[in-house]
Structure formats: structure tokens, C-alpha cells
Design an enzyme around this catalytic site. Structure first.
Site, PDB file in Angstrom:
ATOM      1  N   CYS A  88      51.533  35.467  48.319  1.00 12.65           N
ATOM      2  CA  CYS A  88      52.109  36.392  47.328  1.00 12.65           C
ATOM      3  C   CYS A  88      53.597  36.639  47.525  1.00 12.65           C
ATOM      4  CB  CYS A  88      51.381  37.730  47.372  1.00 12.65           C
ATOM      5  SG  CYS A  88      49.601  37.587  47.378  1.00 12.65           S
ATOM      6  N   HIS A 347      49.838  39.779  38.239  1.00 12.49           N
ATOM      7  CA  HIS A 347      50.243  39.241  39.542  1.00 12.49           C
ATOM      8  C   HIS A 347      50.017  37.727  39.597  1.00 12.49           C
ATOM      9  CE1 HIS A 347      50.946  38.788  43.714  1.00 12.49           C
ATOM     10  NE2 HIS A 347      49.878  39.374  44.219  1.00 12.49           N
ATOM     11  N   CYS A 377      53.221  42.613  49.743  1.00 12.99           N
ATOM     12  CA  CYS A 377      52.280  42.254  50.801  1.00 12.99           C
ATOM     13  C   CYS A 377      51.879  40.799  50.600  1.00 12.99           C
ATOM     14  CB  CYS A 377      51.064  43.169  50.788  1.00 12.99           C
ATOM     15  SG  CYS A 377      50.076  43.116  49.269  1.00 12.99           S
TER      16      CYS A 377
END
Length: 391
Positions: A88, A347, A377
Site C-alpha cells: 500500500c 484504495h 500503513c
């Protein structure tokens, strides 16, 4: 000493899973934003030294999708392009790498960002050894490579449950946070606040052309009552739901990086200087807390305190981890994700780092903010953060 600066930024709208971009490969989304940042900076494409793009889901996407985007948009064949996978955090880590490249003199102009198509992540089977009889298991590469903890053999959602338990974050807190994210994003979208960062995407089909110019995952009219009715997703007694977690999405984002001296030589006004960047590791079981040590390191490197920050974009992988980060960092929640976050916007994992950076850059400009921080994160137990400053 000269600093690295960002002179242009752009992103596609964020598409829903199997939504408008369902048949558009990641590199085609990436090509759109590469073209946009070069045009917005007003430089000749032949001057781009390097392209660095984050992408997590590359199975069956062809060799080096960053190079595919680079070549598709007409950037120089003589310059390099490569993909990184820091899950990510990929789309933000590429910007730190771009800063290093230009500051070391290894490149003059670098395009950095991320691209992702979660919709086109294939299912796969290990058939090379052969199987004489019986059923064959198909592997969902989106989950296996993007959303599954390799160390504890469970979904990222379970790590959010771990954070909720350890930080004593209730279901009610998470749902309230998620509704606030949706409401802020809805208000921002209606006010046209994302318009400057978004590059419209034209989808061609047998029925003609469709122009997608707005994020399609944002849920208008989100209410706490509706959020409370969503069932837990990862444990019967759990608190993490599809409603208080980020989505599965498609999209791309990019920025154009050079040194401050190079920008001055060209008469370009930077959007912001890169003041610092940092990564850090945490226990994979509580991966969502990675932004805490990463942000602290980035602030220390910049010589700033939390109180110096005017704006923060902290990726909302899950409401539980976002709440934990806000608590432990102690920053003013009113300056965090002022236009909503990933719970609402979405996302697209390899692109999200640069998506939040885009949103931060344009909001800093709108508010004449001086200091900002972007952080995410990272699956596997990490965090990444980057500090921006404007004169």
C-alpha cells in the site's frame, strides 16, 4: 542545499471494483497520469529521465507495467521505467525514490506515482507440475498478493481487528469515523475540490465513448444508521466491516519531481518542496499502526513537531487503524483527511500513496498551508510518510 520539489501532480478518478475501469489495464491508467503531469509541468516529454511507479498486482499484466505506461504515452525509450512493490505504500515510496534520484544527480526529471487495477487481478492455478485427477484450486491473486498477511496467514482485515482490540476502539467509533469520511468526501466532491487533481478518463466501447471525471466509490448520503447495519466481515464478533474499511478499487496517480534549482532554471513554480520522507516497520499483526513510527521519523528528519502541521493525509485502510494512528500521533483530527479518505474515495493499493499526495498538494495550495504530511500503513507491518513544505 537544494531540495527536491514537486512541480506537477495528477490522478485519475478512483474507480469502483468492476466499475468504469473494469477492463482498463493498470498501465493504461498510469499512462494517462504520466501524460498529464508532463503536460501540466510544461516540459518536453523527451526530458523525462526516469519513471518509477508503484503497482502491487502485476500477475499476468505483462513485463514491467511501468515501462508499458512510459512507452505508451511517448516518454523516451532511452530513459528507464520500473515498478516497485511496497504494497500500500508503493505510490508514496516512489516519490521518495524520485527525490533521491534527482538529489544524487542520477536523474534530472523523474515521474513517480502508482497505478493499480484490482478489477483485472487474475485468478491463477499452479498447473506446471501437472495434476492427474481431482479438483484444482484457483488462487485469487488480488487477495493473495495484495490483501493477505504472509506471516500470519490471514486477511488484512484481521490485522484491523487486532488493532481495534489492542487500542480498545469500539464498533461505534469505527462506524462514526467511516460516516464522517463519506460525508466529507461527498461534500468535497459536490464542491468540486477534486476537480484540479483529476484527469478525466475516456472509456471506449461498442456503445461509444464515456468520460469518467469523478470518483465513483464515494457513497452520497451515508448515514450512521446504515453503517451500523453492515455485518462484521472478518469475525462474527468483530467490529471491522465492509462499511468501515476501504474499498477494492482501480486508479492511478503521479507527480513530476526535480530539484529546486532545476525548477528555478526553468521558471517553474513548485507545488511543494519535499522536506523529508521515512519508512518504518511494526509487528505485521498490527500493520495498520505503521504510520505512527514512520510519521515520527519523517517529522524528526524535517525538524518539525506534530503541532507544526497544517494538513495531514493519512490513508484510511480501515477505520480502526486510522483512529489508532490519529490517537497516538496526537495531531488535530480537524486537519486530517479534510476531504474524506480511502474509506470513501477508495484504495487502489499501488496507487493510493500518490493519490493521497495529490489530494494533500492541492488542498495545501487551496488553503495556502505551509506544512503537510502524507502517510500510509503497509501490509506486512510497515509505514511510509513524506513531509511537504510550501513557502
Amino acid at each position: 542545499m537544494t531540495k527536491a520539489v514537486i512541480v506537477s501532480a495528477a490522478r485519475t478518478p478512483v474507480g469502483s471494483f468492476l466499475g468504469s475501469f473494469a477492463n482498463l489495464p493498470a498501465h493504461e491508467l498510469g499512462a494517462i497520469v504520466l501524460k498529464a503531469v508532463v503536460e501540466r509541468a510544461g516540459i518536453d516529454p523527451s526530458e523525462v529521465s526516469e519513471t518509477i511507479l508503484g503497482q502491487v498486482l502485476t500477475a499476468a499484466q505483462g513485463q514491467n507495467p511501468a515501462r508499458q505506461a512510459h512507452i505508451k504515452v511517448g516518454l523516451p525509450r532511452e530513459s528507464a521505467a520500473w515498478v516497485i512493490n511496497q504494497v500500500c505504500g508503493s505510490g508514496l515510496r516512489t516519490v521518495a525514490l524520485a527525490a533521491q534520484q534527482v538529489l544524487l544527480g542520477d536523474a534530472r526529471i523523474v515521474v513517480a506515482g502508482g497505478q493499480e487495477s484490482m478489477s483485472l487481478a487474475p485468478h491463477a492455478a499452479y498447473i506446471a507440475p501437472g495434476q492427474k485427477m481431482g479438483d484444482m484450486k484457483m488462487l485469487d491473486t488480488m487477495i493473495k498478493d495484495g490483501l493477505w498477511d504472509a506471516f500470519n496467514d490471514y486477511h488484512m482485515g484481521t490485522t484491523a481487528e487486532n488493532v481495534a482490540g489492542k487500542w480498545e476502539i469500539s464498533r461505534a467509533e469505527q462506524d462514526q469515523f467511516a460516516v464522517a469520511s463519506q460525508n466529507k468526501a461527498e461534500a468535497a466532491q459536490k464542491a468540486g475540490k477534486f476537480a484540479d487533481e483529476i484527469v478525466p478518463v475516456t472509456i471506449k466501447s461498442r456503445k461509444g465513448e464515456t468520460v469518467v471525471d469523478a470518483d465513483e466509490y464515494i457513497r452520497h448520503g451515508a448515514t450512521l444508521e446504515a453503517m451500523e447495519n453492515v455485518r462484521p466481515a472478518f469475525s462474527k464478533e468483530g467490529t471491522v466491516t465492509a462499511g468501515n474499511a476501504s474499498g477494492l478499487n482501480d486508479g492511478a496517480a503521479a507527480v513530476l519531481v526535480m530539484t529546486e534549482d532545476e525548477a528555478a532554471r526553468r521558471g517553474l513554480t513548485p507545488l511543494a518542496r519535499i522536506a523529508s520522507y521515512a519508512t518504518a516497520g511494526v509487528d505485521p499483526q498490527i500493520m495498520g499502526t505503521g504510520p505512527i513510527p514512520a510519521s515520527r521519523k519523517a517529522l524528526e528528519k524535517a525538524g518539525w513537531s506534530v503541532g507544526d502541521l497544517d494538513l495531514v493525509e493519512a490513508n484510511e485502510a480501515f477505520a480502526a487503524q486510522a483512529i489508532a494512528v490519529n490517537r497516538d500521533m496526537g495531531w488535530d483530527p480537524s486537519i486530517v483527511n479534510v476531504n474524506g479518505g480511502a474509506i470513501a474515495i477508495g484504495h487502489p493499493i499501488g496507487a493510493s500513496g500518490c493519490r493521497i499526495l495529490n489530494t494533500l498538494l492541492f488542498e495545501m495550495q487551496r488553503r495556502d498551508a505551509k506544512k503537510g504530511l502524507a502517510t500510509l500503513c503497509i501490509g506486512g507491518g510497515m509505514g511510509v510518510a513524506l513531509c511537504l513544505e510550501r513557502p
